[in-house]
Design an enzyme around this catalytic site. Sequence first.
Site, PDB file in Angstrom:
ATOM      1  N   ASP A  59      59.627  59.743  55.789  1.00 23.89           N
ATOM      2  CA  ASP A  59      59.642  58.277  55.702  1.00 23.89           C
ATOM      3  C   ASP A  59      58.364  57.745  56.342  1.00 23.89           C
ATOM      4  O   ASP A  59      58.372  57.271  57.477  1.00 23.89           O
ATOM      5  CB  ASP A  59      60.882  57.718  56.421  1.00 23.89           C
ATOM      6  CG  ASP A  59      62.168  58.188  55.767  1.00 23.89           C
ATOM      7  OD1 ASP A  59      62.189  58.310  54.531  1.00 23.89           O
ATOM      8  OD2 ASP A  59      63.153  58.433  56.487  1.00 23.89           O
ATOM      9  N   LYS A  64      62.601  65.773  52.467  1.00 25.00           N
ATOM     10  CA  LYS A  64      63.278  64.689  51.743  1.00 25.00           C
ATOM     11  C   LYS A  64      62.270  63.568  51.512  1.00 25.00           C
ATOM     12  O   LYS A  64      61.612  63.108  52.439  1.00 25.00           O
ATOM     13  CB  LYS A  64      64.466  64.154  52.541  1.00 25.00           C
ATOM     14  CG  LYS A  64      65.217  63.048  51.804  1.00 25.00           C
ATOM     15  CD  LYS A  64      66.476  62.630  52.553  1.00 25.00           C
ATOM     16  CE  LYS A  64      66.258  61.513  53.517  1.00 25.00           C
ATOM     17  NZ  LYS A  64      65.987  60.192  52.905  1.00 25.00           N
ATOM     18  N   ASP A  84      65.477  61.427  47.268  1.00 24.22           N
ATOM     19  CA  ASP A  84      66.563  60.537  47.690  1.00 24.22           C
ATOM     20  C   ASP A  84      66.460  59.196  46.943  1.00 24.22           C
ATOM     21  O   ASP A  84      66.150  58.171  47.529  1.00 24.22           O
ATOM     22  CB  ASP A  84      66.473  60.348  49.212  1.00 24.22           C
ATOM     23  CG  ASP A  84      67.718  59.736  49.814  1.00 24.22           C
ATOM     24  OD1 ASP A  84      68.737  59.619  49.109  1.00 24.22           O
ATOM     25  OD2 ASP A  84      67.673  59.370  51.001  1.00 24.22           O
ATOM     26  N   LYS A 112      69.003  57.667  45.403  1.00 21.08           N
ATOM     27  CA  LYS A 112      70.266  56.906  45.512  1.00 21.08           C
ATOM     28  C   LYS A 112      70.486  56.068  44.252  1.00 21.08           C
ATOM     29  O   LYS A 112      70.646  54.846  44.304  1.00 21.08           O
ATOM     30  CB  LYS A 112      70.276  55.996  46.737  1.00 21.08           C
ATOM     31  CG  LYS A 112      70.286  56.748  48.066  1.00 21.08           C
ATOM     32  CD  LYS A 112      70.596  55.811  49.225  1.00 21.08           C
ATOM     33  CE  LYS A 112      70.650  56.524  50.562  1.00 21.08           C
ATOM     34  NZ  LYS A 112      69.324  56.992  51.030  1.00 21.08           N
ATOM     35  N   LEU A 113      70.536  56.748  43.100  1.00 21.76           N
ATOM     36  CA  LEU A 113      70.697  56.025  41.827  1.00 21.76           C
ATOM     37  C   LEU A 113      72.051  55.340  41.757  1.00 21.76           C
ATOM     38  O   LEU A 113      73.076  55.886  42.209  1.00 21.76           O
ATOM     39  CB  LEU A 113      70.563  56.993  40.647  1.00 21.76           C
ATOM     40  CG  LEU A 113      69.226  57.707  40.471  1.00 21.76           C
ATOM     41  CD1 LEU A 113      69.303  58.659  39.266  1.00 21.76           C
ATOM     42  CD2 LEU A 113      68.085  56.722  40.289  1.00 21.76           C
ATOM     43  N   HIS A 114      72.064  54.143  41.161  1.00 23.66           N
ATOM     44  CA  HIS A 114      73.317  53.404  40.966  1.00 23.66           C
ATOM     45  C   HIS A 114      73.083  52.401  39.840  1.00 23.66           C
ATOM     46  O   HIS A 114      72.503  51.334  40.065  1.00 23.66           O
ATOM     47  CB  HIS A 114      73.704  52.679  42.258  1.00 23.66           C
ATOM     48  CG  HIS A 114      75.104  52.172  42.270  1.00 23.66           C
ATOM     49  ND1 HIS A 114      75.626  51.438  43.297  1.00 23.66           N
ATOM     50  CD2 HIS A 114      76.088  52.285  41.369  1.00 23.66           C
ATOM     51  CE1 HIS A 114      76.876  51.127  43.045  1.00 23.66           C
ATOM     52  NE2 HIS A 114      77.187  51.630  41.865  1.00 23.66           N
ATOM     53  N   ASP A 115      73.520  52.732  38.621  1.00 20.22           N
ATOM     54  CA  ASP A 115      73.285  51.850  37.474  1.00 20.22           C
ATOM     55  C   ASP A 115      74.329  52.207  36.419  1.00 20.22           C
ATOM     56  O   ASP A 115      75.227  53.023  36.680  1.00 20.22           O
ATOM     57  CB  ASP A 115      71.835  52.067  36.965  1.00 20.22           C
ATOM     58  CG  ASP A 115      71.285  50.825  36.258  1.00 20.22           C
ATOM     59  OD1 ASP A 115      72.056  50.152  35.540  1.00 20.22           O
ATOM     60  OD2 ASP A 115      70.088  50.541  36.408  1.00 20.22           O
ATOM     61  N   ILE A 116      74.208  51.633  35.224  1.00 20.73           N
ATOM     62  CA  ILE A 116      75.168  51.996  34.174  1.00 20.73           C
ATOM     63  C   ILE A 116      74.950  53.466  33.811  1.00 20.73           C
ATOM     64  O   ILE A 116      73.856  54.015  34.001  1.00 20.73           O
ATOM     65  CB  ILE A 116      75.023  51.101  32.919  1.00 20.73           C
ATOM     66  CG1 ILE A 116      73.619  51.218  32.320  1.00 20.73           C
ATOM     67  CG2 ILE A 116      75.364  49.651  33.243  1.00 20.73           C
ATOM     68  CD1 ILE A 116      73.511  50.586  30.933  1.00 20.73           C
ATOM     69  N   GLY A 117      76.017  54.100  33.306  1.00 18.23           N
ATOM     70  CA  GLY A 117      75.977  55.536  33.045  1.00 18.23           C
ATOM     71  C   GLY A 117      74.786  55.968  32.202  1.00 18.23           C
ATOM     72  O   GLY A 117      74.097  56.931  32.545  1.00 18.23           O
ATOM     73  N   ALA A 118      74.522  55.251  31.098  1.00 17.96           N
ATOM     74  CA  ALA A 118      73.442  55.671  30.190  1.00 17.96           C
ATOM     75  C   ALA A 118      72.107  55.706  30.929  1.00 17.96           C
ATOM     76  O   ALA A 118      71.305  56.637  30.745  1.00 17.96           O
ATOM     77  CB  ALA A 118      73.367  54.717  29.005  1.00 17.96           C
ATOM     78  N   THR A 119      71.881  54.731  31.788  1.00 17.65           N
ATOM     79  CA  THR A 119      70.605  54.666  32.517  1.00 17.65           C
ATOM     80  C   THR A 119      70.522  55.772  33.559  1.00 17.65           C
ATOM     81  O   THR A 119      69.476  56.420  33.715  1.00 17.65           O
ATOM     82  CB  THR A 119      70.445  53.272  33.161  1.00 17.65           C
ATOM     83  OG1 THR A 119      70.547  52.301  32.126  1.00 17.65           O
ATOM     84  CG2 THR A 119      69.120  53.123  33.868  1.00 17.65           C
ATOM     85  N   THR A 150      75.876  55.113  55.981  1.00 19.50           N
ATOM     86  CA  THR A 150      76.262  55.137  57.404  1.00 19.50           C
ATOM     87  C   THR A 150      75.945  53.824  58.110  1.00 19.50           C
ATOM     88  O   THR A 150      76.364  53.601  59.236  1.00 19.50           O
ATOM     89  CB  THR A 150      75.578  56.299  58.149  1.00 19.50           C
ATOM     90  OG1 THR A 150      74.206  56.332  57.771  1.00 19.50           O
ATOM     91  CG2 THR A 150      76.214  57.621  57.834  1.00 19.50           C
ATOM     92  N   GLY A 165      64.500  62.765  60.427  1.00 23.48           N
ATOM     93  CA  GLY A 165      63.248  62.065  60.148  1.00 23.48           C
ATOM     94  C   GLY A 165      62.470  61.795  61.403  1.00 23.48           C
ATOM     95  O   GLY A 165      61.716  62.645  61.900  1.00 23.48           O
ATOM     96  N   ARG A 166      62.670  60.590  61.970  1.00 23.29           N
ATOM     97  CA  ARG A 166      61.832  60.123  63.076  1.00 23.29           C
ATOM     98  C   ARG A 166      61.756  61.037  64.286  1.00 23.29           C
ATOM     99  O   ARG A 166      60.681  61.136  64.893  1.00 23.29           O
ATOM    100  CB  ARG A 166      62.261  58.704  63.461  1.00 23.29           C
ATOM    101  CG  ARG A 166      61.876  57.705  62.373  1.00 23.29           C
ATOM    102  CD  ARG A 166      62.666  56.446  62.456  1.00 23.29           C
ATOM    103  NE  ARG A 166      64.081  56.675  62.167  1.00 23.29           N
ATOM    104  CZ  ARG A 166      64.995  55.720  62.157  1.00 23.29           C
ATOM    105  NH1 ARG A 166      64.662  54.480  62.448  1.00 23.29           N
ATOM    106  NH2 ARG A 166      66.252  55.998  61.862  1.00 23.29           N
TER     107      ARG A 166
HETATM  108  O1  C5P Z   1      64.670  59.021  61.028  1.00 22.08           O
HETATM  109  P1  C5P Z   1      66.077  59.483  60.784  1.00 22.08           P
HETATM  110  O2  C5P Z   1      66.329  60.892  61.285  1.00 22.08           O
HETATM  111  O3  C5P Z   1      67.117  58.492  61.249  1.00 22.08           O
HETATM  112  O4  C5P Z   1      66.133  59.577  59.183  1.00 22.08           O
HETATM  113  C1  C5P Z   1      67.303  59.808  58.473  1.00 22.08           C
HETATM  114  C2  C5P Z   1      67.012  59.785  57.006  1.00 22.08           C
HETATM  115  O5  C5P Z   1      68.249  59.872  56.319  1.00 22.08           O
HETATM  116  C3  C5P Z   1      66.359  58.506  56.493  1.00 22.08           C
HETATM  117  O6  C5P Z   1      65.514  58.891  55.407  1.00 22.08           O
HETATM  118  C4  C5P Z   1      67.505  57.668  55.996  1.00 22.08           C
HETATM  119  O7  C5P Z   1      67.149  56.826  54.934  1.00 22.08           O
HETATM  120  C5  C5P Z   1      68.449  58.741  55.492  1.00 22.08           C
HETATM  121  N1  C5P Z   1      69.848  58.353  55.432  1.00 22.08           N
HETATM  122  C6  C5P Z   1      70.570  57.925  56.546  1.00 22.08           C
HETATM  123  N2  C5P Z   1      71.890  57.601  56.411  1.00 22.08           N
HETATM  124  C7  C5P Z   1      72.487  57.692  55.223  1.00 22.08           C
HETATM  125  C8  C5P Z   1      71.772  58.129  54.104  1.00 22.08           C
HETATM  126  C9  C5P Z   1      70.438  58.457  54.252  1.00 22.08           C
HETATM  127  O8  C5P Z   1      70.032  57.854  57.637  1.00 22.08           O
HETATM  128  N3  C5P Z   1      73.760  57.430  55.114  1.00 22.08           N
END
Ligand code: C5P
Length: 234
Positions: free
Chosen positions: A12, A34, A61, A63-70, A116, A211-212
């Site tokens: 990220d 990721k 990542d 995170k697709l969310h649309d109509i089925g065909a798309t 989350t 991530g961070r």
């Molecule tokens: O930096 P950090 O360790 O918090 O990064 C967590 C990664 O997981 C981010 O890319 C965030 O968008 C992703 N993520 C999340 N919670 C979710 C789904 C994805 O933190 N429920």
Amino acid sequence: MRADSRLYVALDLPDMDSTRAMVETLGDAVVSYKIGLQLLPLGGTEFARELKRAGKNVFLDFKLHDIGATVEKATSSIVGAGADLLTVHATPDVMAAAVRGRGESDLKIMAVTVLTSLDNAALVDMGYFNTVEELVMHRVRQAVKTGVDGVIASPLEAEKIRALVKDINGPKDFLIITPGVRMPGGDKGDQKRVATPKDALANGASHIVVGRPITQAPDPKAAALEILAHIGND
Ligand code: C5P
């Protein structure tokens, strides 16, 4: 399993230059990445191809969310990037469309159960009258039924999800990937429900996303190696 095959590092970062520099810094310590919404519009999908050529595992990542065909056509397009994992939201029509779209390819479809960042009050506000846990479990049942490869969930839900998948005779290798992972005593940032890497895996997660705590560390490679040592090989 080797510890490094359990860890996806979330790239990220604000642009491709800092992303390439981060991957270079992490070197052989990290084998799986990721790429999410921040980087996808900046060439993240093309970068996925580069990472694959360098022998890395890639989790897109979207995170697709649309109509089925798309969703089906978008998934077919994404297959071309050669990534290993793709996320879609865990509604039955979306999951089924992604499974059709990946066809005979090796792309694994991962369903995001409930973000989350949402708590029970937020669900009510959205018009859902289930608790987070009820909705997560409902969606896990649907994910197994639809034939996706796994779910993304909080590490605190992993144990119940693993037990439910077993109860309903779901696949033994059903993937449970958990973000919200922090080292003991680590800074939580905006993550509300966290667990340590070791606890997430002990609770039934197959992989973790961090991530961070790695990418913002003064020495990212040392931070990644510390997490891998904490996990240990099994
Ligand atoms: O930096 P950090 O360790 O918090 O990064 C967590 C990664 O997981 C981010 O890319 C965030 O968008 C992703 N993520 C999340 N919670 C979710 C789904 C994805 O933190 N429920």
